[in-house]
Design an enzyme around this catalytic site. Structure first.
Site, PDB file in Angstrom:
ATOM      1  N   TYR A 250       0.847  -1.189   0.000  1.00 18.54           N
ATOM      2  CA  TYR A 250       0.000   0.000   0.000  1.00 18.54           C
ATOM      3  C   TYR A 250       0.886   1.244   0.000  1.00 18.54           C
ATOM      4  O   TYR A 250       1.632   1.497   0.942  1.00 18.54           O
ATOM      5  CB  TYR A 250      -0.910   0.022   1.232  1.00 18.54           C
ATOM      6  CG  TYR A 250      -1.865  -1.145   1.347  1.00 18.54           C
ATOM      7  CD1 TYR A 250      -2.201  -1.928   0.253  1.00 18.54           C
ATOM      8  CD2 TYR A 250      -2.452  -1.456   2.572  1.00 18.54           C
ATOM      9  CE1 TYR A 250      -3.085  -2.992   0.373  1.00 18.54           C
ATOM     10  CE2 TYR A 250      -3.341  -2.524   2.698  1.00 18.54           C
ATOM     11  CZ  TYR A 250      -3.647  -3.287   1.598  1.00 18.54           C
ATOM     12  OH  TYR A 250      -4.516  -4.344   1.721  1.00 18.54           O
TER      13      TYR A 250
ATOM     14  N   HIS B 200      -0.715 -12.185   1.347  1.00 21.30           N
ATOM     15  CA  HIS B 200      -1.711 -11.322   0.703  1.00 21.30           C
ATOM     16  C   HIS B 200      -2.433 -12.028  -0.456  1.00 21.30           C
ATOM     17  O   HIS B 200      -3.640 -11.872  -0.649  1.00 21.30           O
ATOM     18  CB  HIS B 200      -1.007 -10.069   0.187  1.00 21.30           C
ATOM     19  CG  HIS B 200      -1.873  -8.860   0.122  1.00 21.30           C
ATOM     20  ND1 HIS B 200      -1.381  -7.582   0.113  1.00 21.30           N
ATOM     21  CD2 HIS B 200      -3.209  -8.713   0.059  1.00 21.30           C
ATOM     22  CE1 HIS B 200      -2.358  -6.713   0.048  1.00 21.30           C
ATOM     23  NE2 HIS B 200      -3.486  -7.380   0.006  1.00 21.30           N
TER      24      HIS B 200
ATOM     25  N   SER C 272     -13.350  -4.733   2.510  1.00 21.67           N
ATOM     26  CA  SER C 272     -14.350  -4.069   1.654  1.00 21.67           C
ATOM     27  C   SER C 272     -15.783  -4.429   2.021  1.00 21.67           C
ATOM     28  O   SER C 272     -16.607  -4.732   1.147  1.00 21.67           O
ATOM     29  CB  SER C 272     -14.098  -4.384   0.172  1.00 21.67           C
ATOM     30  OG  SER C 272     -12.870  -3.861  -0.254  1.00 21.67           O
ATOM     31  N   PRO C 273     -16.134  -4.401   3.322  1.00 24.57           N
ATOM     32  CA  PRO C 273     -17.512  -4.722   3.705  1.00 24.57           C
ATOM     33  C   PRO C 273     -18.516  -3.672   3.239  1.00 24.57           C
ATOM     34  O   PRO C 273     -19.725  -3.908   3.276  1.00 24.57           O
ATOM     35  CB  PRO C 273     -17.448  -4.778   5.230  1.00 24.57           C
ATOM     36  CG  PRO C 273     -16.321  -3.855   5.595  1.00 24.57           C
ATOM     37  CD  PRO C 273     -15.312  -4.042   4.497  1.00 24.57           C
ATOM     38  N   LEU C 274     -17.995  -2.524   2.778  1.00 20.51           N
ATOM     39  CA  LEU C 274     -18.860  -1.474   2.234  1.00 20.51           C
ATOM     40  C   LEU C 274     -18.784  -1.432   0.706  1.00 20.51           C
ATOM     41  O   LEU C 274     -19.167  -0.438   0.085  1.00 20.51           O
ATOM     42  CB  LEU C 274     -18.466  -0.107   2.808  1.00 20.51           C
ATOM     43  CG  LEU C 274     -18.669   0.037   4.317  1.00 20.51           C
ATOM     44  CD1 LEU C 274     -18.107   1.365   4.811  1.00 20.51           C
ATOM     45  CD2 LEU C 274     -20.141  -0.077   4.677  1.00 20.51           C
ATOM     46  N   GLY C 275     -18.294  -2.520   0.122  1.00 21.38           N
ATOM     47  CA  GLY C 275     -18.239  -2.574  -1.340  1.00 21.38           C
ATOM     48  C   GLY C 275     -17.415  -1.459  -1.936  1.00 21.38           C
ATOM     49  O   GLY C 275     -17.808  -0.845  -2.929  1.00 21.38           O
TER      50      GLY C 275
ATOM     51  N   GLY D  37     -16.998   1.417  -0.869  1.00 19.27           N
ATOM     52  CA  GLY D  37     -17.722   2.678  -0.749  1.00 19.27           C
ATOM     53  C   GLY D  37     -19.047   2.705  -1.482  1.00 19.27           C
ATOM     54  O   GLY D  37     -19.891   3.577  -1.216  1.00 19.27           O
ATOM     55  N   PHE D  38     -19.270   1.750  -2.387  1.00 21.50           N
ATOM     56  CA  PHE D  38     -20.493   1.797  -3.188  1.00 21.50           C
ATOM     57  C   PHE D  38     -21.737   1.581  -2.354  1.00 21.50           C
ATOM     58  O   PHE D  38     -22.794   2.182  -2.616  1.00 21.50           O
ATOM     59  CB  PHE D  38     -20.415   0.752  -4.305  1.00 21.50           C
ATOM     60  CG  PHE D  38     -21.422   0.971  -5.392  1.00 21.50           C
ATOM     61  CD1 PHE D  38     -21.313   2.053  -6.247  1.00 21.50           C
ATOM     62  CD2 PHE D  38     -22.495   0.115  -5.567  1.00 21.50           C
ATOM     63  CE1 PHE D  38     -22.244   2.278  -7.255  1.00 21.50           C
ATOM     64  CE2 PHE D  38     -23.432   0.318  -6.571  1.00 21.50           C
ATOM     65  CZ  PHE D  38     -23.303   1.403  -7.413  1.00 21.50           C
TER      66      PHE D  38
END
Length: 332
Positions: free
Chosen positions: A58, A127, A206-209, A211-212
């Site tokens: 990152y 990873h 990414s539990p919020l997709g 940000g989507f």
């Protein structure tokens, strides 16, 4: 608020019920603001979000440096996870490789410890699985790091159930990190049952997709030129975006009836899927961190969970999770 601590797997690791993904602080989601990112990290600790997640790639290592420097005076509060195996080259921005070679495992760990400025890593993930190196060899090298005191617990990311089983025979695996949300549910069929059978914790990223699922991204949203979403993630492009927007609209309607934000509903759904799950929603801003933490107070009834899942059928999402190159790195 006092954030619940949960056991992550059965090897002794204990983490905050919600973690913080730090990737976007240094790359992939627009311009950086290290000052606000550092403030977000410290605010997370104040709130009890002590499970922090970074990786060596990152920001080409910058993220580890940022996290390590920021938490240095509060190290004893933090359960820190980082990762190795993805390879990048600053001179070739589009290049991504994978290495699980034993000699590389040790080199990568030492480099991460140097950037972090710490003497040990709490949870060290591979990873991505290297298809050219037997998992037994990679995990064997990771196990040596545990013996040396450089690493406490071992993890895998985006590994198949078969690979998880093979790895776990070499050294106990504490956690698997894989994408999981209401619009990415592939793990439910085989991987989650395998983890629970073996006593391995689950860390959804990414539990919020990306940000989507917060409802803040539409086809009219102008993403920053440094934002990877419309390049690397097909769900954010063209007709896929239009189709997926309809699904998010349904989630927004449910959230509004419940008096919460769509992102909080999406996180509450993940929490409802098991007490052994510790999602790591990512953000670089205190405002969104606090919104995410507030989702811990949202309790869904079985009927509400069923309504959410009916609104977002498993096979209704348009587009793959990653572009073609990214999908090749995910074991099935």
């Amino acid at each position: 608020m006092a954030i619940e601590k949960i056991k992550l797997g059965t090897q002794g690791a204990v983490v905050s019920r919600e973690g913080l993904g730090c990737m976007g602080m240094s790359e992939f989601y627009g311009e950086r603001n290290d000052e606000e990112s550092a403030a977000t990290l410290l605010r997370a600790l104040d709130l009890g979000v002590t499970f922090l997640d970074t990786a060596d790639v990152y920001g080409f290592g910058d993220n580890e440096e940022l996290v390590g420097k920021t938490i240095k005076s509060r190290r004893d509060e933090v359960f820190l996870a980082t990762k190795f195996a993805n390879l990048r080259d600053k001179s070739k921005p589009d290049y991504w490789g994978i290495s699980g070679k034993p000699e590389y495992v040790k080199q990568a760990c030492d480099a991460s410890l140097t950037r972090l400025g710490l003497d040990h890593i709490d949870l060290y993930y591979q990873h991505r699985v290297d298809p050219d190196t037997p998992i037994e060899e990679t995990v064997g090298a990771m196990a040596e790091l545990v013996k040396e005191g450089k690493v406490k617990y071992l993890g895998l990311s985006e590994a198949s159930a078969a690979t998880i089983r093979r790895a776990h025979k070499v050294h106990p695996i504490t956690a698997l990190q894989t994408e999981y949300s209401i619009w990415s549910r592939e793990v439910e069929e085989e991987i989650l049952p395998t983890l629970r059978e073996l006593g391995i914790g689950f860390v959804p990223y990414s539990p919020l997709g990306r940000g989507f699922l917060t409802g803040t991204i539409t086809k009219d949203t102008e993403l920053d030129s440094k934002d990877f979403r419309k390049v690397r993630y097909p769900r954010f492009a063209g007709d896929n975006l239009d189709k997926n927007q309809l699904i998010v609209n349904r989630l927004t309607d449910i959230a509004e009836r419940k008096g919460i934000k769509p992102g909080q509903l999406a996180l509450a759904w993940v929490f409802a899927k098991g007490d052994d799950i510790a999602p790591i929603p990512g953000t670089k801003r205190r405002k969104y961190l606090e919104e995410n933490v507030a989702a811990l107070d949202v309790k869904l009834t079985p009927e509400e969970v069923a309504e959410i899942e009916a609104a977002v059928p498993v096979h209704a999402i348009a587009g793959d999770r990653y572009n073609e190159g990214g999908m090749k790195t995910i074991e099935k």
